[in-house]
Design a protein around this motif. Sequence first.
Motif, PDB file in Angstrom:
ATOM      1  N   LEU A  64      33.084 -29.021 -72.716  1.00 19.96           N
ATOM      2  CA  LEU A  64      33.391 -28.632 -71.195  1.00 19.96           C
ATOM      3  C   LEU A  64      32.437 -27.815 -70.453  1.00 19.96           C
ATOM      4  O   LEU A  64      32.092 -27.052 -70.989  1.00 19.96           O
ATOM      5  N   ALA A  65      32.473 -28.155 -69.181  1.00 19.58           N
ATOM      6  CA  ALA A  65      31.736 -27.182 -68.308  1.00 19.58           C
ATOM      7  C   ALA A  65      32.547 -26.507 -67.316  1.00 19.58           C
ATOM      8  O   ALA A  65      33.226 -27.458 -66.463  1.00 19.58           O
ATOM      9  N   THR A  66      32.499 -25.320 -67.053  1.00 19.59           N
ATOM     10  CA  THR A  66      33.311 -24.953 -65.803  1.00 19.59           C
ATOM     11  C   THR A  66      32.682 -23.795 -65.074  1.00 19.59           C
ATOM     12  O   THR A  66      31.690 -23.110 -65.694  1.00 19.59           O
ATOM     13  N   THR A  67      32.957 -23.477 -63.903  1.00 23.15           N
ATOM     14  CA  THR A  67      32.698 -22.326 -63.296  1.00 23.15           C
ATOM     15  C   THR A  67      33.884 -21.081 -63.285  1.00 23.15           C
ATOM     16  O   THR A  67      33.748 -20.364 -62.506  1.00 23.15           O
ATOM     17  N   ASP A  68      34.942 -21.506 -63.760  1.00 22.60           N
ATOM     18  CA  ASP A  68      36.090 -20.502 -63.873  1.00 22.60           C
ATOM     19  C   ASP A  68      36.070 -19.707 -65.151  1.00 22.60           C
ATOM     20  O   ASP A  68      36.149 -20.319 -66.385  1.00 22.60           O
ATOM     21  N   PRO A  69      35.955 -18.511 -64.902  1.00 20.19           N
ATOM     22  CA  PRO A  69      35.696 -17.495 -66.125  1.00 20.19           C
ATOM     23  C   PRO A  69      36.895 -17.533 -67.235  1.00 20.19           C
ATOM     24  O   PRO A  69      36.483 -17.357 -68.358  1.00 20.19           O
ATOM     25  N   GLU A  70      38.126 -17.643 -66.610  1.00 19.00           N
ATOM     26  CA  GLU A  70      39.321 -17.596 -67.547  1.00 19.00           C
ATOM     27  C   GLU A  70      39.043 -19.035 -68.537  1.00 19.00           C
ATOM     28  O   GLU A  70      39.184 -18.786 -70.007  1.00 19.00           O
ATOM     29  N   GLU A  71      38.828 -20.195 -67.850  1.00 16.46           N
ATOM     30  CA  GLU A  71      38.586 -21.345 -68.631  1.00 16.46           C
ATOM     31  C   GLU A  71      37.530 -21.171 -69.709  1.00 16.46           C
ATOM     32  O   GLU A  71      37.452 -21.596 -70.869  1.00 16.46           O
ATOM     33  N   GLU A 126      29.545  -8.154 -66.065  1.00 22.60           N
ATOM     34  CA  GLU A 126      30.683  -9.038 -65.619  1.00 22.60           C
ATOM     35  C   GLU A 126      30.806  -9.957 -66.860  1.00 22.60           C
ATOM     36  O   GLU A 126      32.332 -10.272 -67.090  1.00 22.60           O
ATOM     37  N   LEU A 127      29.969 -10.555 -67.356  1.00 23.58           N
ATOM     38  CA  LEU A 127      30.163 -11.424 -68.697  1.00 23.58           C
ATOM     39  C   LEU A 127      30.753 -10.607 -69.676  1.00 23.58           C
ATOM     40  O   LEU A 127      31.691 -11.058 -70.568  1.00 23.58           O
ATOM     41  N   ILE A 128      30.427  -9.480 -70.087  1.00 21.14           N
ATOM     42  CA  ILE A 128      31.166  -8.676 -70.854  1.00 21.14           C
ATOM     43  C   ILE A 128      32.487  -8.450 -70.747  1.00 21.14           C
ATOM     44  O   ILE A 128      33.487  -8.522 -71.735  1.00 21.14           O
ATOM     45  N   ASP A 129      32.764  -8.210 -69.395  1.00 23.25           N
ATOM     46  CA  ASP A 129      34.220  -7.814 -69.069  1.00 23.25           C
ATOM     47  C   ASP A 129      35.118  -9.005 -69.131  1.00 23.25           C
ATOM     48  O   ASP A 129      36.276  -9.195 -69.572  1.00 23.25           O
ATOM     49  N   TYR A 130      34.418 -10.203 -68.865  1.00 21.99           N
ATOM     50  CA  TYR A 130      35.240 -11.554 -68.925  1.00 21.99           C
ATOM     51  C   TYR A 130      35.420 -11.812 -70.499  1.00 21.99           C
ATOM     52  O   TYR A 130      36.757 -12.118 -70.838  1.00 21.99           O
ATOM     53  N   MET A 131      34.686 -11.596 -71.284  1.00 25.46           N
ATOM     54  CA  MET A 131      34.905 -11.890 -72.937  1.00 25.46           C
ATOM     55  C   MET A 131      35.824 -10.697 -73.330  1.00 25.46           C
ATOM     56  O   MET A 131      36.732 -11.266 -74.102  1.00 25.46           O
ATOM     57  N   GLU A 132      35.731  -9.725 -72.872  1.00 28.91           N
ATOM     58  CA  GLU A 132      36.961  -8.527 -73.374  1.00 28.91           C
ATOM     59  C   GLU A 132      38.081  -8.876 -73.090  1.00 28.91           C
ATOM     60  O   GLU A 132      39.052  -9.013 -73.627  1.00 28.91           O
ATOM     61  N   ALA A 161      31.283  -2.403 -76.507  1.00 37.62           N
ATOM     62  CA  ALA A 161      31.270  -3.736 -76.283  1.00 37.62           C
ATOM     63  C   ALA A 161      30.613  -4.481 -77.488  1.00 37.62           C
ATOM     64  O   ALA A 161      29.505  -3.919 -78.159  1.00 37.62           O
ATOM     65  N   LYS A 162      31.138  -5.641 -78.093  1.00 39.52           N
ATOM     66  CA  LYS A 162      30.470  -6.286 -79.003  1.00 39.52           C
ATOM     67  C   LYS A 162      29.539  -7.296 -78.561  1.00 39.52           C
ATOM     68  O   LYS A 162      29.657  -8.640 -78.550  1.00 39.52           O
ATOM     69  N   ILE A 163      28.237  -6.580 -78.142  1.00 39.06           N
ATOM     70  CA  ILE A 163      26.976  -7.389 -77.656  1.00 39.06           C
ATOM     71  C   ILE A 163      26.124  -7.109 -78.662  1.00 39.06           C
ATOM     72  O   ILE A 163      25.912  -6.058 -79.190  1.00 39.06           O
TER      73      ILE A 163
END
Length: 440
Positions: A64-71, A126-132, A161-163
Amino acid sequence: KQSVVIAGGGSTYTAGIVMMLIENQDKFPLRKLKFYDNNEERQSIVARACEVIVKERAPEIEFLATTDPEEAFTDVDFVMAHIRVGGLSMREKDEKIPLKYGVVGQETCGPGGMAYGMRSIPGVIELIDYMEKYSPNAWMLNYSNPAAIVAEATRRMRPNAKIINICDMPVAIKKSIADIVGLESESEIVDRYYGLNHFGWWTEMTDKQGNDLVPKLKEHVAKYGYAAAGDEENPLLEESSWMDTFQKAKDVYAIDPTTVPNTYLKYYLYPDYVVAHANPNYTRANEVMDNREKNVFAECERIAAAQTAEDTTIEAGEHAEFIVQLAGALAYNTYERMLLIVKNEGAIANLDDDAMVEVPCIVSKRGYEPLCMGKIPHFQKGMIEQQVAVEKLVVDAFEEKSYQKLWQAMTLSKTVPSASVAKQILDEMIEANTEWWPEL
Ligand code: G6P
């Protein structure tokens, strides 16, 4: 089985990564593959094609492809991040503004890299924060550029962060080296290497049996750099400006023949040559827009229309293989030896602990463990310390919204001749980046 989200779904590299993930289903089996991007239009071009590819070649993978961070970030084991904040049109400015002032125009080196860094930092954070938030146990494998500045920023701003920050360039060079010394694959090379991202040197290289590869390699590099007959097959070289970079490694090598260099050192050691051979009106961003971007998008649209990818020209992105190796090592405990961008903490003995360095690491379920490269010589130490200061000053400038610090960073770069040239470039870059940078 693993669930992966690719952040930067609309990238021209994404389809090649998908091909490569599919080819590696035996080593790194997937249950889910998601795309995330904030640019829906670009992402949907790539996603519509990749949906067909996945259905045809690995229908067991949910796509799936999405622009919704939660999904995008819920229920994932790995985030593969390769975002380009500002897109290729801002890359073009990063390259062209310095060139106007006779300074190297490059997306990761010199003022262009710093401008890009200022844009990338908030995007990656921002990506790290979504992941966490949505998948706190996941790993983020980050190869968003400029990797060195991004790595310093994440070390400081998200220390727990686990990066893992990683770059494909050493792998790409090692592919050429494998050809030169007659090995089948770069994974047969065991190396010792130290430096920063896009700024390092190899000191030792053997095959898995312990045979020294360096004498044969040096003989070749002294004459041809990393270029060779047959290099046309190297995907990185298909467009002209890379050929020059691989050839110029000969002169980069000449200044210290006790080591073997990363190609990017040409920008720091021969900036006059680089500028003299650049076209200030047509840079790498233009090459990429006119070639890779057009071709990949046209092919994606063709696949989506035909609803089959049977005869596609999109190939498994060779230089993305290392990402699967890294993810596989973390998921399946393979103790892979890989070059990563990590906190120094003694890996280079005579360099500050908190510099973000690129060194070999052992990767397993525990994460990564850097290997100690010992003390390094004056020449490299001097260059590295100067460049570390540049990278730290850029992150200072971002955090403190400081004009002064960014001016210092640009002035200190080995690619910039004076504080006054640095100021002119900086002032023009501020104008160009009003939409992206914090106000300085
Ligand atoms: C290499 C470098 C990357 C860089 C890329 C640019 O892969 O390691 O850091 O982003 O080249 O390639 P391009 O084809 O877009 O100029």
